[in-house]
Design a protein around this motif. Structure first.
Motif, PDB file in Angstrom:
ATOM      1  N   CYS A 123      -3.820  -6.739  10.433  1.00 45.94           N
ATOM      2  CA  CYS A 123      -5.099  -6.287  10.984  1.00 45.94           C
ATOM      3  C   CYS A 123      -5.944  -7.475  11.433  1.00 45.94           C
ATOM      4  O   CYS A 123      -6.579  -7.433  12.496  1.00 45.94           O
ATOM      5  CB  CYS A 123      -5.859  -5.467   9.945  1.00 45.94           C
ATOM      6  N   THR A 137      -0.617  -5.577   5.218  1.00 50.79           N
ATOM      7  CA  THR A 137      -1.379  -4.813   6.199  1.00 50.79           C
ATOM      8  C   THR A 137      -2.632  -5.544   6.649  1.00 50.79           C
ATOM      9  O   THR A 137      -2.951  -5.580   7.847  1.00 50.79           O
ATOM     10  CB  THR A 137      -1.766  -3.439   5.616  1.00 50.79           C
ATOM     11  N   THR A 138      -3.378  -6.120   5.715  1.00 53.07           N
ATOM     12  CA  THR A 138      -4.631  -6.783   6.086  1.00 53.07           C
ATOM     13  C   THR A 138      -4.380  -8.006   6.954  1.00 53.07           C
ATOM     14  O   THR A 138      -5.189  -8.325   7.830  1.00 53.07           O
ATOM     15  CB  THR A 138      -5.443  -7.183   4.844  1.00 53.07           C
ATOM     16  N   PHE A 166       3.396  -5.388  13.978  1.00 58.55           N
ATOM     17  CA  PHE A 166       2.985  -4.460  12.931  1.00 58.55           C
ATOM     18  C   PHE A 166       3.762  -3.154  12.961  1.00 58.55           C
ATOM     19  O   PHE A 166       3.754  -2.399  11.986  1.00 58.55           O
ATOM     20  CB  PHE A 166       1.493  -4.176  13.103  1.00 58.55           C
ATOM     21  N   LEU A 221       5.782  -2.094  10.048  1.00 57.43           N
ATOM     22  CA  LEU A 221       5.084  -1.851   8.789  1.00 57.43           C
ATOM     23  C   LEU A 221       4.243  -0.596   8.861  1.00 57.43           C
ATOM     24  O   LEU A 221       4.360   0.312   8.060  1.00 57.43           O
ATOM     25  CB  LEU A 221       4.191  -3.063   8.454  1.00 57.43           C
ATOM     26  N   LYS A 222       3.371  -0.531   9.856  1.00 62.23           N
ATOM     27  CA  LYS A 222       2.490   0.619  10.028  1.00 62.23           C
ATOM     28  C   LYS A 222       1.818   0.488  11.382  1.00 62.23           C
ATOM     29  O   LYS A 222       1.451  -0.588  11.786  1.00 62.23           O
ATOM     30  CB  LYS A 222       1.445   0.672   8.915  1.00 62.23           C
ATOM     31  N   ILE A 268      -1.108   0.401  13.737  1.00 60.90           N
ATOM     32  CA  ILE A 268      -2.560   0.282  13.643  1.00 60.90           C
ATOM     33  C   ILE A 268      -3.203   0.864  14.889  1.00 60.90           C
ATOM     34  O   ILE A 268      -4.414   0.824  14.996  1.00 60.90           O
ATOM     35  CB  ILE A 268      -3.002  -1.186  13.456  1.00 60.90           C
ATOM     36  N   GLU A 313      -8.484   1.507   8.600  1.00 57.99           N
ATOM     37  CA  GLU A 313      -8.666   2.228   9.867  1.00 57.99           C
ATOM     38  C   GLU A 313     -10.137   2.383  10.267  1.00 57.99           C
ATOM     39  O   GLU A 313     -10.489   2.101  11.423  1.00 57.99           O
ATOM     40  CB  GLU A 313      -7.946   3.578   9.814  1.00 57.99           C
TER      41      GLU A 313
END
Length: 225
Positions: free
Chosen positions: A81, A77-78, A219, A222-223, A225, A120
């Motif tokens: 981001c 995730t990072t 992304f 995965l999730k 953002i 977030e």
């Protein structure tokens, strides 16, 4: 010599790379010769570099470069981001336009990502600061006419204007109480996080245009953002 981060790089000619850099003097575009050598491997995202640029035009040459610290380890995730922040800067920053506050915010955001801070609030704060420094900021406590936001009313965000009160509820509008919660950075409230994401997407959309963000598309699996 300048402090710099690599935002993006791609092959250029036989063995060189075309590199977008974010420096203390703004975003720069430069050619790194011998990019595929061992020395060239030091040029990577999320690592603070010290560089020397030569050339008078917009496309410069990287004459010297050295690492100024350890590579920040972003993964999962990072990592996505971090790529998102980089893409925002490439898309929205003009070349050679110094943005010291954005540079500091970017640097602190990378460190926070590497230390697994909640992503977030970090992303929304970066987007907000970016909009402010580019001249597209707006108040969360007052509408476009200067009246205090009423918690019971609904408002629409108008680009380059601010919030305009709505006589009737329309798609994309924001409740006054949610805007006031955002103004107080109530990140512990899940609803506030959802509203913040929707608001920043609306605010950034006119600046980004119709071309999708590659980092966001990557992304998606995965999730969001």
């Amino acid at each position: 010599m300048l402090s710099a981060y690599v935002l993006h790089s791609r092959p250029y000619k036989e063995s060189s790379a075309l590199v977008d850099l974010f420096t203390e003097q703004g975003r720069m575009r430069a050619v790194l010769r011998g990019a595929r050598s061992q020395k060239g491997s030091q040029i990577r995202p999320f690592s603070l570099l010290e560089i020397e640029l030569k050339g008078r035009g917009e496309l410069k040459n990287i004459a010297q470069h050295a690492s100024m610290g350890p590579l920040l380890l972003l993964q999962g995730t990072t990592l996505f981001c971090g790529l998102y922040l980089n893409e925002l800067l490439v898309r929205l920053l003009a070349l050679e336009d110094p943005q010291p506050i954005i540079f500091q915010q970017y640097q602190s955001s990378l460190i926070a990502l590497a230390n697994n801070y909640p992503v977030e609030p970090l992303l929304r704060t970066f987007e907000w600061r970016l909009l402010e420094q580019l001249g597209y900021g707006f108040s969360l406590t007052h509408d476009a006419q200067g009246a205090t936001i009423d918690a019971t009313l609904w408002y629409a965000l108008v680009h380059d204007t601010g919030f305009v009160m709505q006589a009737q509820l329309k798609p994309g509008a924001f409740k006054g109480e949610d805007l006031l919660a955002l103004a107080q950075a109530q990140w512990q409230d899940k609803r506030t996080l959802i509203v913040a994401k929707r608001l920043m997407r609306q605010a950034l959309a006119p600046l980004l245009g119709t071309k999708p963000l590659a980092s966001r598309e990557l992304f998606m699996g995965l999730k969001d953002i």
